[in-house]
Design a protein around this motif. Structure first.
Motif, PDB file in Angstrom:
ATOM      1  N   GLU A 149      34.424  22.416  41.193  1.00  0.00           N
ATOM      2  CA  GLU A 149      35.891  22.372  41.173  1.00  0.00           C
ATOM      3  C   GLU A 149      36.398  22.195  39.740  1.00  0.00           C
ATOM      4  OE1 GLU A 149      37.745  23.139  43.547  1.00  0.00           O
ATOM      5  OE2 GLU A 149      36.863  22.564  45.473  1.00  0.00           O
TER       6      GLU A 149
ATOM      7  N   ILE B  27      35.186  30.129  45.887  1.00  0.00           N
ATOM      8  CA  ILE B  27      35.099  30.516  44.474  1.00  0.00           C
ATOM      9  C   ILE B  27      34.777  31.996  44.348  1.00  0.00           C
ATOM     10  CG2 ILE B  27      33.792  30.184  42.337  1.00  0.00           C
ATOM     11  CD1 ILE B  27      33.467  27.244  43.135  1.00  0.00           C
ATOM     12  N   ARG B  28      33.839  32.474  45.180  1.00  0.00           N
ATOM     13  CA  ARG B  28      33.473  33.893  45.131  1.00  0.00           C
ATOM     14  C   ARG B  28      34.629  34.796  45.524  1.00  0.00           C
ATOM     15  NH1 ARG B  28      27.624  32.918  48.062  1.00  0.00           N
ATOM     16  NH2 ARG B  28      26.375  32.657  46.147  1.00  0.00           N
TER      17      ARG B  28
ATOM     18  N   GLN C 102      34.798  23.125  36.994  1.00  0.00           N
ATOM     19  CA  GLN C 102      34.561  24.382  36.297  1.00  0.00           C
ATOM     20  C   GLN C 102      35.604  25.433  36.665  1.00  0.00           C
ATOM     21  OE1 GLN C 102      30.437  24.497  37.681  1.00  0.00           O
ATOM     22  NE2 GLN C 102      29.737  24.567  35.552  1.00  0.00           N
ATOM     23  N   LEU C 103      35.987  25.456  37.929  1.00  0.00           N
ATOM     24  CA  LEU C 103      36.989  26.415  38.381  1.00  0.00           C
ATOM     25  C   LEU C 103      38.332  26.136  37.717  1.00  0.00           C
ATOM     26  CD1 LEU C 103      37.299  28.836  40.271  1.00  0.00           C
ATOM     27  CD2 LEU C 103      38.008  27.243  42.076  1.00  0.00           C
TER      28      LEU C 103
ATOM     29  N   GLY D 105      38.461  27.422  34.272  1.00  0.00           N
ATOM     30  CA  GLY D 105      38.260  28.855  34.101  1.00  0.00           C
ATOM     31  C   GLY D 105      36.812  29.281  33.965  1.00  0.00           C
ATOM     32  N   ASP D 106      35.885  28.424  34.314  1.00  0.00           N
ATOM     33  CA  ASP D 106      34.457  28.741  34.193  1.00  0.00           C
ATOM     34  C   ASP D 106      33.906  29.094  35.573  1.00  0.00           C
ATOM     35  OD1 ASP D 106      31.896  29.080  33.240  1.00  0.00           O
ATOM     36  OD2 ASP D 106      31.462  26.935  33.090  1.00  0.00           O
ATOM     37  N   ARG D 107      34.403  30.172  36.148  1.00  0.00           N
ATOM     38  CA  ARG D 107      33.973  30.580  37.482  1.00  0.00           C
ATOM     39  C   ARG D 107      32.485  30.937  37.499  1.00  0.00           C
ATOM     40  NH1 ARG D 107      33.818  35.648  39.876  1.00  0.00           N
ATOM     41  NH2 ARG D 107      33.992  35.657  42.164  1.00  0.00           N
TER      42      ARG D 107
ATOM     43  N   ALA E   9      30.422  27.835  37.577  1.00  0.00           N
ATOM     44  CA  ALA E   9      30.425  27.186  38.885  1.00  0.00           C
ATOM     45  C   ALA E   9      29.431  27.863  39.822  1.00  0.00           C
ATOM     46  CB  ALA E   9      31.828  27.220  39.483  1.00  0.00           C
ATOM     47  N   LEU E  10      29.418  29.196  39.817  1.00  0.00           N
ATOM     48  CA  LEU E  10      28.479  29.926  40.670  1.00  0.00           C
ATOM     49  C   LEU E  10      27.038  29.705  40.218  1.00  0.00           C
ATOM     50  CD1 LEU E  10      30.438  33.277  41.091  1.00  0.00           C
ATOM     51  CD2 LEU E  10      30.197  31.431  42.756  1.00  0.00           C
TER      52      LEU E  10
END
Length: 227
Positions: A183, A224-225, A185-186, A189-191, A194-195
């Motif tokens: 959360e 997130i995806r 990271q999201l 802006g670090d999607r 996070a994945l």
């Protein structure tokens, strides 16, 4: 070797003495511990008289190695360590947290307490050590998240991510921490990060525990995806 080095080795050469010193030094809020409790932890198979004799002998060696004033007695029933004469990173870590200095605390935290140290024939000490390890790890994790939250509030995304990852590393199988990291990271802006954190977690979970992530964690990563 100096005399001081020889005295210290007299402790290190006997694991039970190391364990006893750690037990006495732990717990800044409990500077003295009852002798009968110490005996029950370290010499459970001895009767009271012989157990107290074994404790006296061990304390005699510790005082001879560390200085007579380092190990203190209070009355006939309690014994403890003088924190002014024996520095402990655990004590310093907890004092830093109490002073609201998580940054200082995390400089002191170097990982699992007494990593690799075991006294297999002293079960009560092993239980105590496991509990202390878990307690200190939890405190360190909370401190890391406090730093992450503070950095995020200050607009320091890199600092927030550093401490968020550090918190998750301290408890690598705690899914609540993984979700919290994702959360964070999201929000920053670090999607992709996070994945990646999720994929690494799942791989570690499967390889080391032969388990799968919970539905709650899967729901977060699917969101997130999809986003």
């Amino acid at each position: 070797m100096t005399d001081e080095g020889s005295r210290v080795l007299s402790i290190v050469a006997q694991p039970k003495r190391v364990a006893l010193l750690a037990y006495l030094a732990a717990g800044a809020d409990e500077p003295f511990k009852r002798r009968d409790r110490i005996v029950s932890v370290f010499w459970p198979d001895l009767d009271e008289e012989r157990g107290r004799h074994a404790l006296r002998q061990a304390i005699y060696v510790l005082r001879g190695s560390l200085g007579s004033e380092t190990i203190r007695s209070r009355g006939d029933d309690e014994v403890g360590v003088d924190p002014e004469l024996l520095w402990s990173d655990v004590d310093a870590f907890e004092r830093a947290l109490a002073a609201d200095r998580p940054d200082v605390a995390m400089e002191l935290y170097r990982g699992q307490l007494m990593a690799g140290f075991y006294l297999n024939d002293v079960i009560e000490f092993e239980h105590w050590l496991d509990n202390e390890r878990n307690r200190l790890e939890r405190l360190a994790t909370e401190a890391a998240w406090r730093l992450a939250a503070g950095r995020e509030t200050e607009g320091d995304g890199a600092g927030a991510l550093h401490w968020g990852r550090k918190a998750a590393e301290l408890a690598p199988f705690d899914e609540s921490l993984l979700r919290r990291l994702m959360e964070l990271q999201l929000r920053l802006g670090d999607r992709a990060g996070a994945l990646n954190a999720y994929e690494n977690f799942v791989r570690r979970l499967r390889e080391e525990l032969e388990a799968e992530p919970t539905e709650q964690t899967v729901a977060v990563v699917e969101r997130i995806r999809a986003g």
